[in-house]
Design an enzyme around this catalytic site. Sequence first.
Site, mmCIF file in Angstrom:
data_model
loop_
_atom_site.group_PDB
_atom_site.id
_atom_site.type_symbol
_atom_site.label_atom_id
_atom_site.label_comp_id
_atom_site.label_asym_id
_atom_site.label_seq_id
_atom_site.Cartn_x
_atom_site.Cartn_y
_atom_site.Cartn_z
ATOM 1 N N ASN A 1 -5.942 9.278 -2.111
ATOM 2 C CA ASN A 1 -5.640 7.888 -2.408
ATOM 3 C C ASN A 1 -6.710 7.015 -1.754
ATOM 4 O O ASN A 1 -7.696 7.521 -1.226
ATOM 5 C CB ASN A 1 -4.239 7.522 -1.908
ATOM 6 C CG ASN A 1 -3.586 6.427 -2.740
ATOM 7 O OD1 ASN A 1 -4.250 5.503 -3.182
ATOM 8 N ND2 ASN A 1 -2.282 6.530 -2.939
ATOM 9 N N GLY B 1 -13.342 3.271 -5.726
ATOM 10 C CA GLY B 1 -14.637 3.127 -6.370
ATOM 11 C C GLY B 1 -15.663 4.103 -5.829
ATOM 12 O O GLY B 1 -15.362 4.953 -4.985
ATOM 13 N N GLY C 1 0.798 -3.371 -3.905
ATOM 14 C CA GLY C 1 2.086 -3.215 -3.248
ATOM 15 C C GLY C 1 3.143 -2.531 -4.086
ATOM 16 O O GLY C 1 4.337 -2.798 -3.943
ATOM 17 N N CYS D 1 0.265 5.515 -0.128
ATOM 18 C CA CYS D 1 -0.124 4.144 -0.441
ATOM 19 C C CYS D 1 -0.292 3.318 0.833
ATOM 20 O O CYS D 1 0.654 3.207 1.624
ATOM 21 C CB CYS D 1 0.913 3.480 -1.348
ATOM 22 S SG CYS D 1 0.440 1.804 -1.828
#
Length: 312
Positions: free
Chosen positions: A193, A218, A72, A131
């Site tokens: 992202n 990942g 966050g 994000c």
Amino acid sequence: MVNLNVSLSGLALDNPVMNASGTFGYGYELAQRMDIQKMGAIVLKTATLEPRDGNPNPRIAECASGMLNSIGLQNPGVDAIIEKELPRLSRAYSKKVIASVAGNTVSEYVAVAKRFDAVDQIGLLELNISCPNVEAGGMVFGVDEEAASELVQAVKAEVQKPVYVKLTPNVTDIVKIAQTVEAAGADGLVLINTLKGMRIDVRRRQPFLGGVTGGLSGPAIFPIALRMVYEVYQATALPIIGVGGIHDVASALEMVLAGASAIQVGAADLPHPETWLRIVEDLPALLEQNKFASFEDAIGAAHDDVTRKAHQ
């Protein structure tokens, strides 16, 4: 030895390997464990205008081929970063660093970018419009072409340093967003992202993460990131920093062949903080084995000559 030098919009790097924002702290934390001076550039944790506490715990969930995070954008605010974190980093790292910028509104993005723009230690600005773990800002700009264009134009009008835009993969067509921010004046792109995902705690019958959803990173996302870099390289003339699932020197070179002028290592560095260092050390030999005279010769080599010429 193969030359690893590369230039990003005038920012000269002695090698193309960086960390992904949020995975390396402010850099100096690992200086006693490894020689961070060997990193081509250090990317700071994303900064907002005011301090942020971040999302509720738990914030991390493991997955079969990666991890979910729901931090966050926790950070002490841009002024504290400039006044406290950057001086500490300068004692361990003498090169320019990259500042990651976020906000809830255009004016907040501009304010943070202007503060970093005035700092000599900063060489480049990375606008985080991607994000998936915050309620406002972030992906609001990353998934809307008009909003992304307005934001980039507003920031570019107020700063002198190069502005790279970090794009989200959580869109129908990332190429359109990339072309939009290119037309708005962006100097480069960062792709990608994390992908939005979640886990459920079977025992509690509730989402595992305190923020319900999180960003998947990942090795699981590497093929997606690679495909998006490849497509955006074909559709724009902007330099690209490739990120998403890079975990060794082979995946790093794949990303470069797809069109990345530099790469960022994220999730792989969390369990194994030396991953980036191994890539820096092993990349020259791998380039030589594949008949490249320099790192820059490898950028976009998976494309035809016409496409590559558009980036030169």
